[in-house]
Design an enzyme around this catalytic site. Structure first.
Site, mmCIF file in Angstrom:
data_model
loop_
_atom_site.group_PDB
_atom_site.id
_atom_site.type_symbol
_atom_site.label_atom_id
_atom_site.label_comp_id
_atom_site.label_asym_id
_atom_site.label_seq_id
_atom_site.Cartn_x
_atom_site.Cartn_y
_atom_site.Cartn_z
ATOM 1 N N GLU A 92 -55.768 -65.930 -42.822
ATOM 2 C CA GLU A 92 -56.168 -66.122 -44.219
ATOM 3 C C GLU A 92 -55.987 -64.864 -45.068
ATOM 4 O OE1 GLU A 92 -59.602 -69.065 -44.761
ATOM 5 O OE2 GLU A 92 -60.113 -68.083 -42.886
ATOM 6 N N SER A 126 -59.239 -72.351 -43.591
ATOM 7 C CA SER A 126 -58.040 -72.795 -44.310
ATOM 8 C C SER A 126 -57.196 -73.774 -43.506
ATOM 9 C CB SER A 126 -57.180 -71.584 -44.736
ATOM 10 O OG SER A 126 -57.889 -70.795 -45.659
ATOM 11 N N SER A 158 -59.210 -72.827 -56.712
ATOM 12 C CA SER A 158 -60.126 -73.085 -55.603
ATOM 13 C C SER A 158 -61.264 -73.999 -56.032
ATOM 14 C CB SER A 158 -60.690 -71.769 -55.059
ATOM 15 O OG SER A 158 -59.662 -70.961 -54.526
#
EC number: 6.3.2.4
Length: 324
Positions: free
Chosen positions: A15, A165, A298
């Site tokens: 990530e 993720s 996000s």
């Protein structure tokens, strides 16, 4: 006098690049009138402050300081934008706790617990938190595919236990594909979590400490264009993220109450984002993220915007809470 704020970003996991994006969004939106802002890039090889020309200045790990133009700079607060290790698993939190430097995410124990999906779900079950049927594997364990399928059924999800993720995750429909999926997860972590498939509505809910109080943000419904909410769905636009979620008032009330209960039960602080599957009116917990993505796209920033909280205010509130 302006506070010196270090935004830590990067990290050791897959990530890393997503964390850089989150950290740079925070950097762009924090108030220059209130803060002196420093981007700190953390990798296994080095910790450095990136100035505006991208020149690197080494961080002194003994006290988390940096020398710039002959002056030694100490930080009043750390804004944690590292997804994955060492920013989401408790390592950085413990380091800053030892140094006595306030930081924006939860404390080290809570970070370590929530980052470990297996231990988190085991801890919450006695509190009546519902979750999928699961089977655990450690690296080197025998993989009895028949026994696993008998326990969790098909299709099932195979996940790296300590990764985010959607790295190292697979949806498995056939028993003969299970071992390959397990090996994929072992590339991310030496612990693997295999869970039964829950067919329902997926919702994501942000819970934050805002102006001294726990606040549940508007819920987001996740509609993936792919087989599940994988990396491409999360980061390459292959999903719909609908805020507020298209669910009933009863479903919303149940998720909100449960998300707040989890936040308070675990003693969390800062930002969190929890994922649930709704089976009719009952929410089943998938995971809790304590360093969620903070780019404009996000989920948590989207939820804050719907709640009337802009990015500057959202990021400023995290620092204010850490400094209390």
């Amino acid at each position: 006098m302006k506070k010196n704020i270090a935004i830590i970003m990067g990290g050791h996991s897959s990530e890393h690049d997503i964390s850089i994006k989150s950290g740079n969004v925070v950097y762009r939106h924090l108030s220059r009138e209130k803060y002196q802002i420093f981007r700190v890039h953390i990798t296994k090889e080095k910790w450095v402050y990136w100035d505006d020309t991208e020149q690197e200045h080494p961080i002194d790990k003994s006290d988390f300081s940096v020398i710039v133009d002959g002056s030694k700079i100490h930080f009043d607060c750390v804004f944690n934008a590292i997804h994955g290790t060492p920013g989401e698993d408790g390592l950085m939190q413990a380091y800053f706790e030892l140094l006595g430097i306030p930081q924006t995410s939860c404390d080290h124990y809570q970070a370590a617990l929530t980052f470990n999906k297996r231990d988190l779900l085991s801890t919450l079950k006695p509190y009546g938190i519902k979750c999928a049927k699961s089977h655990y594997l450690n690296s080197g364990d025998a993989i009895n595919t028949g026994e696993i399928i008998k326990k969790v059924g098909l299709p099932c999800f195979v996940k790296a236990n300590r990764a985010g993720s959607s790295y190292g995750i697979s949806k498995v429909y056939k028993e003969e594909d299970l071992e390959k999926a397990v090996q994929k997860s072992f590339q991310e972590d030496d612990q693997v979590l295999i869970e039964s498939f829950l067919e329902g509505t997926e919702v994501s809910v942000g819970v934050i400490t805002y102006k001294g109080k726990v606040k549940v943000l508007p819920l987001t419904e996740i509609v993936s264009e792919n087989d599940f909410f994988d990396y491409n769905a999360k980061y390459l636009g292959q999903s719909q993220e609908i805020t507020p979620a298209r669910i009933t008032a009863t479903q919303e009330k149940n998720v909100v109450q449960l998300a707040e209960k989890i936040y308070k039960t675990l003693g969390l602080k800062g930002y969190t984002r929890s994922e649930f599957i709704l089976l009719e009116d009952e929410p089943y917990l998938l995971e809790v993220n304590t360093t969620p993505g903070l780019t404009e796209e996000s989920i948590l920033p989207q939820q804050a915007q719907v709640a009337g909280i802009g990015l500057e205010e959202l990021f400023d509130s995290a620092i204010e809470e850490a400094l209390r």
